[in-house]
Write an enzyme that holds these catalytic residues in place. Structure first.
Site, PDB file in Angstrom:
ATOM      1  N   TYR A 163       0.850  -1.199   0.000  1.00 49.54           N
ATOM      2  CA  TYR A 163       0.000   0.000   0.000  1.00 49.54           C
ATOM      3  C   TYR A 163       0.883   1.245   0.000  1.00 49.54           C
ATOM      4  O   TYR A 163       1.814   1.337   0.786  1.00 49.54           O
ATOM      5  CB  TYR A 163      -0.889   0.028   1.262  1.00 49.54           C
ATOM      6  CG  TYR A 163      -2.327  -0.307   0.944  1.00 49.54           C
ATOM      7  CD1 TYR A 163      -3.025   0.450   0.005  1.00 49.54           C
ATOM      8  CD2 TYR A 163      -2.982  -1.361   1.566  1.00 49.54           C
ATOM      9  CE1 TYR A 163      -4.339   0.146  -0.297  1.00 49.54           C
ATOM     10  CE2 TYR A 163      -4.291  -1.664   1.260  1.00 49.54           C
ATOM     11  CZ  TYR A 163      -4.973  -0.894   0.323  1.00 49.54           C
ATOM     12  OH  TYR A 163      -6.253  -1.187   0.015  1.00 49.54           O
ATOM     13  N   GLU A 200      -0.464   4.848  -0.397  1.00 49.71           N
ATOM     14  CA  GLU A 200      -1.240   6.081  -0.569  1.00 49.71           C
ATOM     15  C   GLU A 200      -0.344   7.302  -0.432  1.00 49.71           C
ATOM     16  O   GLU A 200       0.485   7.367   0.479  1.00 49.71           O
ATOM     17  CB  GLU A 200      -2.346   6.191   0.480  1.00 49.71           C
ATOM     18  CG  GLU A 200      -3.579   5.416   0.118  1.00 49.71           C
ATOM     19  CD  GLU A 200      -3.685   4.148   0.913  1.00 49.71           C
ATOM     20  OE1 GLU A 200      -2.619   3.573   1.230  1.00 49.71           O
ATOM     21  OE2 GLU A 200      -4.814   3.744   1.208  1.00 49.71           O
ATOM     22  N   ASP A 230      -6.733  13.730 -25.133  1.00 49.93           N
ATOM     23  CA  ASP A 230      -6.799  12.330 -24.711  1.00 49.93           C
ATOM     24  C   ASP A 230      -6.092  11.544 -25.812  1.00 49.93           C
ATOM     25  O   ASP A 230      -6.645  11.295 -26.874  1.00 49.93           O
ATOM     26  CB  ASP A 230      -8.263  11.901 -24.580  1.00 49.93           C
ATOM     27  CG  ASP A 230      -8.391  10.420 -24.229  1.00 49.93           C
ATOM     28  OD1 ASP A 230      -7.385   9.698 -24.343  1.00 49.93           O
ATOM     29  OD2 ASP A 230      -9.499   9.991 -23.862  1.00 49.93           O
ATOM     30  N   THR A 243      -3.880   6.195 -21.758  1.00 47.88           N
ATOM     31  CA  THR A 243      -3.642   4.878 -21.189  1.00 47.88           C
ATOM     32  C   THR A 243      -2.154   4.578 -21.392  1.00 47.88           C
ATOM     33  O   THR A 243      -1.478   5.247 -22.176  1.00 47.88           O
ATOM     34  CB  THR A 243      -4.455   3.789 -21.926  1.00 47.88           C
ATOM     35  OG1 THR A 243      -4.228   3.936 -23.331  1.00 47.88           O
ATOM     36  CG2 THR A 243      -5.937   3.896 -21.634  1.00 47.88           C
ATOM     37  N   LYS A 247      -2.098  -0.040 -25.193  1.00 52.37           N
ATOM     38  CA  LYS A 247      -2.278   0.335 -26.611  1.00 52.37           C
ATOM     39  C   LYS A 247      -0.909   0.541 -27.291  1.00 52.37           C
ATOM     40  O   LYS A 247      -0.011  -0.251 -27.078  1.00 52.37           O
ATOM     41  CB  LYS A 247      -3.159   1.581 -26.721  1.00 52.37           C
ATOM     42  CG  LYS A 247      -4.553   1.420 -26.058  1.00 52.37           C
ATOM     43  CD  LYS A 247      -5.473   2.557 -26.414  1.00 52.37           C
ATOM     44  CE  LYS A 247      -6.871   2.375 -25.889  1.00 52.37           C
ATOM     45  NZ  LYS A 247      -7.131   2.918 -24.566  1.00 52.37           N
ATOM     46  N   ARG A 294      -1.795  -2.436 -18.604  1.00 47.63           N
ATOM     47  CA  ARG A 294      -3.067  -1.712 -18.587  1.00 47.63           C
ATOM     48  C   ARG A 294      -3.009  -0.691 -17.464  1.00 47.63           C
ATOM     49  O   ARG A 294      -2.777  -1.037 -16.306  1.00 47.63           O
ATOM     50  CB  ARG A 294      -4.236  -2.662 -18.334  1.00 47.63           C
ATOM     51  CG  ARG A 294      -4.290  -3.848 -19.244  1.00 47.63           C
ATOM     52  CD  ARG A 294      -5.654  -4.474 -19.243  1.00 47.63           C
ATOM     53  NE  ARG A 294      -6.555  -3.643 -20.005  1.00 47.63           N
ATOM     54  CZ  ARG A 294      -6.618  -3.663 -21.340  1.00 47.63           C
ATOM     55  NH1 ARG A 294      -5.845  -4.458 -22.039  1.00 47.63           N
ATOM     56  NH2 ARG A 294      -7.452  -2.872 -21.963  1.00 47.63           N
TER      57      ARG A 294
HETATM   58  N1  DSN Z   1     -11.618   0.332 -25.377  1.00 49.49           N
HETATM   59  C1  DSN Z   1     -10.646   1.233 -25.931  1.00 49.49           C
HETATM   60  C2  DSN Z   1     -10.562   1.122 -27.415  1.00 49.49           C
HETATM   61  O1  DSN Z   1     -10.649   0.026 -27.891  1.00 49.49           O
HETATM   62  O2  DSN Z   1     -10.388   2.115 -28.097  1.00 49.49           O
HETATM   63  C3  DSN Z   1     -10.865   2.641 -25.523  1.00 49.49           C
HETATM   64  O3  DSN Z   1     -11.232   2.708 -24.222  1.00 49.49           O
END
Ligand code: DSN
Length: 421
Positions: A53, A55, A200, A227, A230, A236
């Protein structure tokens, strides 16, 4: 990966993990928001830090025993700042949606307005979809593409809405849009109406880090949310970056913790740090450049075959194709039949969609995962041809069998690498 202990104590989960591992390598992964992470990222993600933990923030925690967590989080922060050329980074958001929620609460009061991309033109659920809670708390107004055949944003309409609605935030970013944005225009309009500029960049973070897509900070954007999976090829997770305002950075930090979250997931932060280290290498720049080349190769095939692409093609890693308009095959039918031959992608709404979200007109696909497997333009071209051949022969079982075998051979030829450095 080695699952010795799971195998001994939990057969059901062991079987599911082994099954997923086989699924991921057997077929071709074209969902543009998915990727394969390195073994090093997976080791960090599965490390002892899951026990801890923490915080608070480095040097200011609410629990003892932070000598190693502080090192890990500071390294993640420093690497993130270097990658995206900014002064502040908060690496604690649990994923992209919580990062966006934290950003909204940090910069606005309930009832304030956000001007963001229309959802059917490529925006994201967290940009104020009617089914989300943030949509009940903030007021979301929209801009769109001026021309769905070129993908150009209607900046005149955007300015008009901004002058009328006086948004607190002008949001650039998308999850199903394939063209570069004119970030300077966003900043110009935001300054005129006194709004914050937020990008974003969840989908294209890896392209920005690799230097093959524009960095909104270079044009004066205030904040970036993203994120860390990707194209960035990390675990993630989420992250919020602030170009230079300490005041904004403080608001973001207070909103993430204690405003919205409790203990950060330190194992994931360690994995983020490892992934950011990979993204700082020259090899990652080559990877990012190849993602674009592969997407262009696929675009060329779709173009040649006369299949309509929203925005007329792609500047990034993804393509949104109107398969219903061009081939009379719905997005759901396309997703299902391609899945049958070992190609995974997703059905997607297209701009001003006339069908339903569950069976829309489009498919969305991209090249980050194929490129991680070291596939080049030749393979990307053939995969695009296979996709179209499959859609044109969706009821021809013999043809589909042959194409499925070809996909299997291709997949076997390009195993998922364990290391990228
Ligand atoms: N689920 C993601 C995507 O596939 O673009 C975005 O949150």
């Amino acid at each position: 990966m080695n699952y010795d202990y799971i195998k001994k104590q939990d057969e059901e989960i062991f079987n599911a993990l082994v099954g997923e591992e086989a699924r991921e390598v057997r077929g071709l992964e074209l969902i543009p928001s998915e990727n394969y992470v390195s073994r090093a990222v997976r080791e960090a993600n599965g490390s002892v830090l899951t026990n801890k933990y923490s915080e608070g923030y480095p040097g200011k925690r609410y629990y003892g025993g932070q000598e190693y967590t502080d090192i890990v989080e500071m390294i993640a922060i420093e690497r993130a700042k270097k990658l995206f050329n900014c002064k502040f980074a908060n690496v604690q958001p649990l994923s992209g949606a919580p990062a966006n929620v934290a950003m909204y609460f940090a910069l606005m009061e309930p009832g304030d307005t956000v001007l963001g991309m229309d959802l059917s033109h490529g925006g994201h659920l967290t940009h104020g979809h009617p089914t989300t809670w943030i949509n009940k708390i903030f007021n979301f107004v929209r801009y769109k593409m001026k021309d769905t055949e070129t993908g150009e944003i209607d900046y005149d309409a955007l300015r008009e809405v901004a002058l009328r609605e006086k948004p607190k935030i002008i949001l650039a970013g998308f999850s199903a849009y394939s063209r570069e944005l004119d970030y300077a225009k966003f900043v110009e309009i935001a300054r005129e109406v006194g709004a914050y500029t937020v990008a974003d960049m969840a989908h294209i973070a890896g392209l920005i880090a690799g230097g093959v897509a524009k960095n909104p900070f270079d044009y004066g954007f205030d904040v970036i949310t993203t994120t860390t999976h990707k194209t960035l090829r990390g675990p993630r997770g989420g992250m919020i970056l602030v170009r230079e305002s300490e005041e904004i950075a403080k608001k973001i930090n207070k909103t993430v913790f204690p405003g919205l979250q409790g203990g950060p997931h330190m194992n994931v932060i360690a994995a983020k740090a490892v992934a950011f280290g990979e993204a700082l290498t020259p090899a990652f720049k080559e990877y990012a450049a190849q993602i674009l080349k592969n997407a262009k190769a696929m675009e060329a095939v779709f173009h040649l075959e006369g299949i309509r692409m929203l925005g007329g093609g792609t500047d990034n890693h993804l393509i949104l194709a109107d398969v219903y308009g061009s081939l009379g095959v719905t997005g759901q039918e396309a997703e299902t039949v391609l899945d049958e031959i070992g190609i995974t992608l997703n059905k997607n709404m297209i701009a001003d969609e006339t069908r339903s979200a569950m069976d829309p007109s489009g498919i969305r696909f991209g090249t980050p995962a194929l490129t991680t497997r070291k596939m080049m333009e030749g393979e990307a071209t053939r995969i695009a041809e296979i996709m179209i051949e499959t859609l044109r022969n969706k009821d021809d079982e013999a043809k589909k069998k042959a194409l499925r075998e070809e996909v299997e051979v291709l997949s076997q030829k390009f195993p998922v690498p364990e290391s990228f450095v």
